[in-house]
Structure formats: C-alpha cells, structure tokens
Design a protein around this motif. Structure first.
Motif, PDB file in Angstrom:
ATOM      1  N   ALA A   9       0.548  -1.129  -0.401  1.00  0.00           N
ATOM      2  CA  ALA A   9      -0.076  -0.388  -0.136  1.00  0.00           C
ATOM      3  C   ALA A   9       0.440   1.474   0.447  1.00  0.00           C
ATOM      4  N   PHE A  10       2.078   1.089   0.216  1.00  0.00           N
ATOM      5  CA  PHE A  10       2.715   1.647   0.027  1.00  0.00           C
ATOM      6  C   PHE A  10       4.181   2.693  -0.944  1.00  0.00           C
ATOM      7  N   GLY A  11       3.793   2.143  -1.604  1.00  0.00           N
ATOM      8  CA  GLY A  11       4.211   1.813  -2.909  1.00  0.00           C
ATOM      9  C   GLY A  11       5.457   1.076  -2.935  1.00  0.00           C
ATOM     10  N   GLU A 122      -1.187  -4.926  10.751  1.00  0.00           N
ATOM     11  CA  GLU A 122      -1.669  -4.357  10.141  1.00  0.00           C
ATOM     12  C   GLU A 122      -1.207  -2.719  10.439  1.00  0.00           C
ATOM     13  N   ALA A 124      -0.213   1.522   9.530  1.00  0.00           N
ATOM     14  CA  ALA A 124      -0.614   2.327   8.699  1.00  0.00           C
ATOM     15  C   ALA A 124      -0.285   3.335   8.862  1.00  0.00           C
ATOM     16  N   ARG A 127      -2.607   7.628   6.031  1.00  0.00           N
ATOM     17  CA  ARG A 127      -3.902   7.251   6.220  1.00  0.00           C
ATOM     18  C   ARG A 127      -4.078   6.266   4.863  1.00  0.00           C
ATOM     19  N   ALA A 128      -2.794   5.772   4.619  1.00  0.00           N
ATOM     20  CA  ALA A 128      -2.998   4.060   3.987  1.00  0.00           C
ATOM     21  C   ALA A 128      -2.147   3.011   5.305  1.00  0.00           C
ATOM     22  N   VAL A 129      -3.501   1.772   4.930  1.00  0.00           N
ATOM     23  CA  VAL A 129      -3.197   1.050   6.134  1.00  0.00           C
ATOM     24  C   VAL A 129      -3.341  -0.518   5.169  1.00  0.00           C
ATOM     25  N   ASP A 130      -1.468  -0.773   5.203  1.00  0.00           N
ATOM     26  CA  ASP A 130      -1.747  -2.564   4.819  1.00  0.00           C
ATOM     27  C   ASP A 130      -1.901  -3.049   5.838  1.00  0.00           C
ATOM     28  N   LYS A 131      -3.074  -4.152   5.702  1.00  0.00           N
ATOM     29  CA  LYS A 131      -2.929  -5.627   6.019  1.00  0.00           C
ATOM     30  C   LYS A 131      -2.343  -6.763   5.477  1.00  0.00           C
TER      31      LYS A 131
END
Length: 311
Positions: A9-11, A122, A124, A127-131
């Motif tokens: 989620a963080f690129g 998880e 965060a 504001r991006a949360v990666d499970k």
C-alpha cells in the motif's frame, strides 16, 4: 511466523513487515506474544500506528441461504506513531490477551477440521493501511473444555465437523458476534434416537456455558426435531467430576425430553436461536460493534488465500 512481506500500500521502496509469534499456540483468555519486525525501505516513513487483529471465517445465514464471510473479532494497537528511517530495522514487542470466547481450533495437538483462525498485522502510514503480515494460530481448549471433549470421545461420539455460526444464542451472554459448533455423529447406544449432536462452548473467566443441540430422529407418526440443553459449568470443576457420566446424563435427558432439563451444576434447559431475530437484532446485541465488519461488507476472504498456502 509469517514471511517478510513488502507493504504494497506504500508503493515501491516502502517498508516490509515480519510478525514473529513466540508460539502460535494459545488458549481462550491466555496471552499471545511476539514481535512485529519492521525494515525500512528506500526512504523514511512516518508510521501512524501498528495494530493486530484476530480474524476468523464465519458462516452467515442470509436471505439467499448460508454463505461464508471473513472478518475481525478482536483488534489491539501495539504501537503508536514512530519514524522508520531508510533501511532501519525495528522490533516491536507485543502481548495481547485472546478473548475468552475465542473458538477452539486444535484438540490433542491436531487441527480441528473446519476451523481457520489467524492474527493479522496492520501498519498505517499517511492514512494508508496495509493489511500486511498474517499468521495462523492454534487455540487449544481450556481444561474444562478438554474434559468435556474427552467425555464425548470416551462415550464413542465421532467428530464430524466444526464451524463458526454468525449470531447469538438465546439467553446466553456473548461478547463475540458468532459461536462455535462442534458436530458429532452419535455412537451406537444413542444412534437409534439421535442423528447428530452439536456442542457449543461460551466461555468467561469463571464458567463455561455448554449448549447442546440434538437432531432427534422421528418416530412412526412424528418427524425429526431438535432438542436443546444448556448447562453452566465452573472452571474449578474440571478435575473433580466424572465428565463421561455427566455428558451421558445430558444425552439421555435429550432422548426423553423435547426440551432438555438441567443435569449438572447451575444448568437450566434452554433452546438457542442460531441466528436470533434477524441481522438487525443481532448487531444490537454485540458489544463494541464487532459485528459491523461482517455486515458492512468488509469481508476479507483474500486474507485466507494465504492461510491455505501456509497450512
């Protein structure tokens, strides 16, 4: 222990996470400990929080029939804000207490067919949360639960299947939005009257509610029907009772009563509505809104694709 996983989620160039459990084995009401190991990526990031969630697959009965859904039933924050520098390695220790009503997934060291339970990590950032990380856990029975399961085995009951049913049992206080059913085929001495038995434990720090549902065979002039029994058993009685005798008494009561009557301790006969008065009523009765993930469409079945690969 999960594999180190990039937090997508963080690129590209984001951090990675690897959650290591001290042991995957636990019991209801017991701690689950370990470390969340983070490795910084190609640039500094500001982490807002790190959380852990217990995740289960549950059977839900809807208007079009029964279907499987996956969701969280427990969540804890194990770290607040922190800065993770480029390439930095950080290990965050944690200890969470497994809810008392957590279903049993392993008996005598063997996986209970039909049960899948895991802890998910998880992270965060902005504001991006990666499970991210996901680990299977094995929940072993408490002594009182183990003695009752042993009693069913000693009496000759054959394990059939176990699952989690979304809903509330009438008259039983629950803190989770589901309950476990452990299904058995009856031995010869009961098979003339019973098709199968479903066993449910609803546990708190002091007692276990034992709820039994018997699928009774019909007679010449009557169809099959269900009979129920509910019994309150203190944890302290685990090693002071002949549980095979007690369970045999519970079953024989079911053979002679449409609605079971008490046979042990503080028990009292009680039917249980598997799915209560409907979805709305069930949500109202669940503490802390934990049912919301199951109802609001926040199903996360893709999480369990990893389970199937690791199992």
């Amino acid at each position: 222990m999960g594999l180190k996983r990039m937090l997508g989620a963080f690129g590209v160039g984001g951090p990675s996470v690897d959650t290591v459990l001290t042991s995957p084995d636990t019991r209801p009401g017991a701690p689950l400990t370990g470390h969340v190991n983070l490795t910084g990526g190609s640039h500094d990031v500001q982490i807002e929080h790190i959380g852990l969630a217990l995740v289960a697959r549950v059977e839900v009965e809807g208007g079009s029939g029964e279907y499987g859904a996956t969701g969280e039933f427990f969540r804890a924050t194990v770290s607040g804000p922190m800065r993770l520098a480029e390439g930095e390695q950080v290990s965050v220790p944690f200890e969470i207490v497994v809810p008392w009503e957590t279903p049993v997934t392993a008996v005598y060291g063997r996986h209970l067919r039909g049960m899948t339970l895991g802890v998910r990590t998880e992270v965060a950032v902005a504001r991006a949360v990666d499970k991210g990380d996901l680990d299977l856990i094995a929940v072993h029975p408490l002594p009182i639960q183990e003695r009752i399961l042993e009693a069913f085995a000693r009496l000759g009951f054959q394990f059939k299947h176990a699952d989690l049913e979304y809903g509330q049992i009438a008259g039983v206080h629950q803190t989770l939005p589901f309950f476990q059913e452990i299904e058995y085929y009856p031995p010869a001495q009961y098979a003339h009257a019973i098709n199968e038995v479903e066993l449910t434990f609803v546990t708190n720090p002091h007692t276990v509610e034992v709820v039994l549902e018997f699928d009774k065979r019909g007679g010449m002039f009557s169809g099959s029907h269900d009979s129920y029994g509910r019994y309150t058993v203190p944890h302290a009685d685990a090693d002071t009772t002949d549980w095979a005798q007690v369970v045999d008494g519970w079953v024989r009561q079911a053979l002679t009563h449409y609605q079971a009557v008490p046979g042990y301790g503080h028990g009292h006969g009680h039917g249980h509505g598997h799915h209560g008065p409907g979805m709305g009523g069930m949500v109202a009765g669940v503490a802390g809104g934990m049912a919301a993930g199951f109802l609001a469409g926040e199903v996360i079945d893709e999480v369990f694709d990893e389970f199937e690969g690791e199992d």
